[in-house]
Design an enzyme around this catalytic site. Structure first.
Site, PDB file in Angstrom:
ATOM      1  N   SER A   1       0.723  -1.482  -0.106  1.00  0.00           N
ATOM      2  CA  SER A   1       0.226   0.103  -0.177  1.00  0.00           C
ATOM      3  C   SER A   1       1.010   1.288   0.269  1.00  0.00           C
ATOM      4  CB  SER A   1      -1.144   0.019   0.896  1.00  0.00           C
ATOM      5  OG  SER A   1      -0.080   0.195   2.753  1.00  0.00           O
TER       6      SER A   1
ATOM      7  N   GLU B   1       1.082   5.681   0.939  1.00  0.00           N
ATOM      8  CA  GLU B   1       0.687   6.362   1.575  1.00  0.00           C
ATOM      9  C   GLU B   1       1.122   8.206   0.952  1.00  0.00           C
ATOM     10  OE1 GLU B   1       0.375   6.799   5.642  1.00  0.00           O
ATOM     11  OE2 GLU B   1       1.213   8.882   5.328  1.00  0.00           O
TER      12      GLU B   1
ATOM     13  N   ASP C   1      -2.730  15.805  16.208  1.00  0.00           N
ATOM     14  CA  ASP C   1      -1.618  16.120  16.649  1.00  0.00           C
ATOM     15  C   ASP C   1      -1.653  18.173  16.790  1.00  0.00           C
ATOM     16  OD1 ASP C   1       0.381  14.328  17.960  1.00  0.00           O
ATOM     17  OD2 ASP C   1       0.969  14.138  15.661  1.00  0.00           O
TER      18      ASP C   1
ATOM     19  N   PHE D   1      13.330  14.077  11.554  1.00  0.00           N
ATOM     20  CA  PHE D   1      11.910  13.519  11.688  1.00  0.00           C
ATOM     21  C   PHE D   1      11.601  11.978  12.450  1.00  0.00           C
ATOM     22  CE2 PHE D   1       7.160  12.157  10.052  1.00  0.00           C
ATOM     23  CZ  PHE D   1       6.976  12.672  10.579  1.00  0.00           C
TER      24      PHE D   1
ATOM     25  N   HIS E   1       3.502  -1.049   3.429  1.00  0.00           N
ATOM     26  CA  HIS E   1       3.004   0.023   4.095  1.00  0.00           C
ATOM     27  C   HIS E   1       3.507   0.999   3.263  1.00  0.00           C
ATOM     28  CE1 HIS E   1      -0.020   3.158   3.686  1.00  0.00           C
ATOM     29  NE2 HIS E   1       0.630   4.036   4.566  1.00  0.00           N
TER      30      HIS E   1
HETATM   31  C1  FAD Z   1       0.260   5.228  10.050  1.00  0.00           C
HETATM   32  C2  FAD Z   1       0.737   6.607  10.265  1.00  0.00           C
HETATM   33  C3  FAD Z   1      -0.143   7.546   9.795  1.00  0.00           C
HETATM   34  C4  FAD Z   1      -0.729   9.315  10.020  1.00  0.00           C
HETATM   35  N1  FAD Z   1      -1.481   9.769   9.754  1.00  0.00           N
HETATM   36  C5  FAD Z   1      -1.636  10.914  10.203  1.00  0.00           C
HETATM   37  C6  FAD Z   1      -2.694  11.986   9.266  1.00  0.00           C
HETATM   38  O1  FAD Z   1      -3.143  11.713   8.376  1.00  0.00           O
HETATM   39  N2  FAD Z   1      -2.514  13.591   9.993  1.00  0.00           N
HETATM   40  C7  FAD Z   1      -2.025  14.168  11.291  1.00  0.00           C
HETATM   41  O2  FAD Z   1      -1.998  14.524  11.276  1.00  0.00           O
HETATM   42  N3  FAD Z   1      -1.163  13.013  12.074  1.00  0.00           N
HETATM   43  C8  FAD Z   1      -1.041  11.731  11.475  1.00  0.00           C
HETATM   44  N4  FAD Z   1      -0.410  10.263  11.808  1.00  0.00           N
HETATM   45  C9  FAD Z   1       0.877  10.701  13.121  1.00  0.00           C
HETATM   46  C10 FAD Z   1      -0.564  10.115  14.291  1.00  0.00           C
HETATM   47  O3  FAD Z   1      -1.504  11.797  14.817  1.00  0.00           O
HETATM   48  C11 FAD Z   1       0.357  11.392  16.096  1.00  0.00           C
HETATM   49  O4  FAD Z   1       2.008   9.971  15.335  1.00  0.00           O
HETATM   50  C12 FAD Z   1      -0.966  11.199  16.839  1.00  0.00           C
HETATM   51  O5  FAD Z   1      -0.007  11.366  17.853  1.00  0.00           O
HETATM   52  C13 FAD Z   1      -1.121  10.590  17.724  1.00  0.00           C
HETATM   53  O6  FAD Z   1      -2.216   9.256  17.056  1.00  0.00           O
HETATM   54  P1  FAD Z   1      -2.444   8.250  17.540  1.00  0.00           P
HETATM   55  O7  FAD Z   1      -3.892   7.797  16.577  1.00  0.00           O
HETATM   56  O8  FAD Z   1      -1.468   6.871  17.290  1.00  0.00           O
HETATM   57  O9  FAD Z   1      -3.025   8.570  18.543  1.00  0.00           O
HETATM   58  P2  FAD Z   1      -3.865   7.504  19.833  1.00  0.00           P
HETATM   59  O10 FAD Z   1      -4.221   5.982  19.604  1.00  0.00           O
HETATM   60  O11 FAD Z   1      -5.260   8.100  19.972  1.00  0.00           O
HETATM   61  O12 FAD Z   1      -3.155   7.916  20.658  1.00  0.00           O
HETATM   62  C14 FAD Z   1      -1.721   8.195  21.013  1.00  0.00           C
HETATM   63  C15 FAD Z   1      -1.395   8.700  22.472  1.00  0.00           C
HETATM   64  O13 FAD Z   1      -2.415   9.530  23.157  1.00  0.00           O
HETATM   65  C16 FAD Z   1      -2.669   9.279  24.742  1.00  0.00           C
HETATM   66  N5  FAD Z   1      -3.369   8.663  25.114  1.00  0.00           N
HETATM   67  C17 FAD Z   1      -4.018   7.686  23.987  1.00  0.00           C
HETATM   68  N6  FAD Z   1      -5.646   7.858  24.915  1.00  0.00           N
HETATM   69  C18 FAD Z   1      -5.908   7.712  25.864  1.00  0.00           C
HETATM   70  C19 FAD Z   1      -6.391   8.208  27.055  1.00  0.00           C
HETATM   71  N7  FAD Z   1      -8.125   7.552  26.750  1.00  0.00           N
HETATM   72  N8  FAD Z   1      -6.590   8.610  27.903  1.00  0.00           N
HETATM   73  C20 FAD Z   1      -5.332   9.452  27.957  1.00  0.00           C
HETATM   74  N9  FAD Z   1      -4.360   9.425  26.689  1.00  0.00           N
HETATM   75  C21 FAD Z   1      -3.961   9.014  25.929  1.00  0.00           C
HETATM   76  C22 FAD Z   1      -1.490   7.791  24.581  1.00  0.00           C
HETATM   77  O14 FAD Z   1      -0.475   8.380  25.227  1.00  0.00           O
HETATM   78  C23 FAD Z   1      -1.151   7.104  23.576  1.00  0.00           C
HETATM   79  O15 FAD Z   1       0.212   6.560  22.985  1.00  0.00           O
HETATM   80  C24 FAD Z   1       0.046   9.472  11.149  1.00  0.00           C
HETATM   81  C25 FAD Z   1       1.049   8.081  12.185  1.00  0.00           C
HETATM   82  C26 FAD Z   1       0.780   7.544  11.842  1.00  0.00           C
HETATM   83  C27 FAD Z   1       1.438   5.462  12.384  1.00  0.00           C
END
Ligand code: FAD
Length: 279
Positions: free
Chosen positions: A7, A9, A101, A210, A260
């Site tokens: 896949s 990105e 973020d 990065f 990916h």
């Molecule tokens: C494959 C991939 C694609 C991405 N694409 C994008 C994109 O398109 N746009 C973008 O802006 N970013 C993107 N990111 C970056 C991502 O948004 C960041 O890494 C962000 O900091 C975490 O997102 P997550 O979905 O992993 O968060 P989550 O899975 O929600 O968690 C991240 C952290 O938040 C904390 N957390 C989670 N749940 C709780 C809770 N209930 N209470 C308190 N703390 C909690 C924990 O510390 C956890 O480690 C991508 C990252 C990856 C790996």
């Protein structure tokens, strides 16, 4: 012969010139028949319309199965639900569900008071709207904000339990970290595929910068490989392709069947890597 799936990105370009260039890249990569391509969502939802348009275009113009990234940042549940319904209506049925973020990465993430707080909540919300295929993020070297390794793993498990069907990892160069992470995931009850996200390096300095931000270890050997090489030169490109092939070959030997690629909207590095790994 082992079947390898891929896949790709992409990110939504800012200008028409870059958009045209990306469509050429998509056209060049389409014959590799990726399982899906995905389009990122700019920090704080800044690319909302461009992400949407590009996903739509990749699907209709190139017949690619396109997944839209969607984040929780700065948006109410109502708005996100509306975006998701719109995707579903346009036959975009795969979402990469993320927390995102803070737009200014130096400040901590704060959930929107009326929004989905974390990726797990978004996954659950999407599941109530339609039967989306949902991918989520995973961190072989631990998310920088996680309290510890197990806390991060528990978070991935919560995303799986909420309905995610695939995890895609943050890019990494340390294969050992990924393989250990997968083992740990299985022991933690995670059964969804954990697809490695690979970054063919187009600029070593930027890749290191990065990597520093997301906690990815850059092995000494890799530093040595790129030492003295100038980005954009044939020598640099050859080194980048070789390094990515070496990484993917090792993972393939250890059972990985889906890769990916973080393409950075380029085909020249990804294409030879895919050909080498699929062959
Ligand atoms: C494959 C991939 C694609 C991405 N694409 C994008 C994109 O398109 N746009 C973008 O802006 N970013 C993107 N990111 C970056 C991502 O948004 C960041 O890494 C962000 O900091 C975490 O997102 P997550 O979905 O992993 O968060 P989550 O899975 O929600 O968690 C991240 C952290 O938040 C904390 N957390 C989670 N749940 C709780 C809770 N209930 N209470 C308190 N703390 C909690 C924990 O510390 C956890 O480690 C991508 C990252 C990856 C790996």
């Amino acid at each position: 012969m082992t079947t390898i799936t891929t896949s790709f990105e992409f990110f939504p370009p800012k200008t028409q010139v870059l958009q045209d260039a990306l469509l050429k890249v998509a056209g060049a990569l389409a014959p590799l028949k990726p399982s899906f391509v995905s389009v990122t969502y700019g920090a704080g939802g800044t690319t909302r319309d461009r992400t949407h348009a590009l996903v739509d275009q990749l699907q209709t113009q190139f017949g690619l199965r396109a997944a839209a990234h969607l984040t929780c940042v700065g948006t109410t549940r109502g708005e996100i639900d509306m975006i998701a319904r719109d995707y579903w209506a346009k036959n975009i049925t795969h979402i990469v569900a993320l927390r995102g973020d803070a737009p200014d990465m130096s400040t901590p993430y704060v959930p929107h008071p009326d929004g989905y707080a974390y990726a797990r909540d978004l996954v659950e919300g999407l599941g109530k709207i339609a039967s989306f295929e949902i991918s989520v993020a995973a961190y072989p070297e631990t998310h920088p904000e996680a309290k510890n390794v197990q806390d991060d793993m528990d978070n991935l498990k919560r995303k799986q339990d909420a309905g995610a069907t695939r995890a895609i990892t943050q890019f990494f160069f340390d294969n050992h970290a990924y393989l250990q992470f997968c083992e740990h995931a299985v022991k933690s009850g995670i059964t969804i595929p954990i697809v490695p996200g690979l970054l063919p390096i187009s600029n070593f300095e930027k890749a290191c910068e990065f990597a520093g931000k997301c906690g990815a270890h850059v092995p000494k050997q890799l530093k040595k490989t790129f030492d003295g090489l100038v980005p954009g030169t044939d020598a640099f490109k050859a080194a980048a392709i070789n390094a990515a092939i070496e990484q993917a070959t090792y993972l393939k030997k250890h059972g990985v069947r889906h890769f990916h690629y973080y393409t950075l909207n380029r085909a020249d590095l990804v294409m030879p890597v895919c050909r080498a790994i699929e062959g």
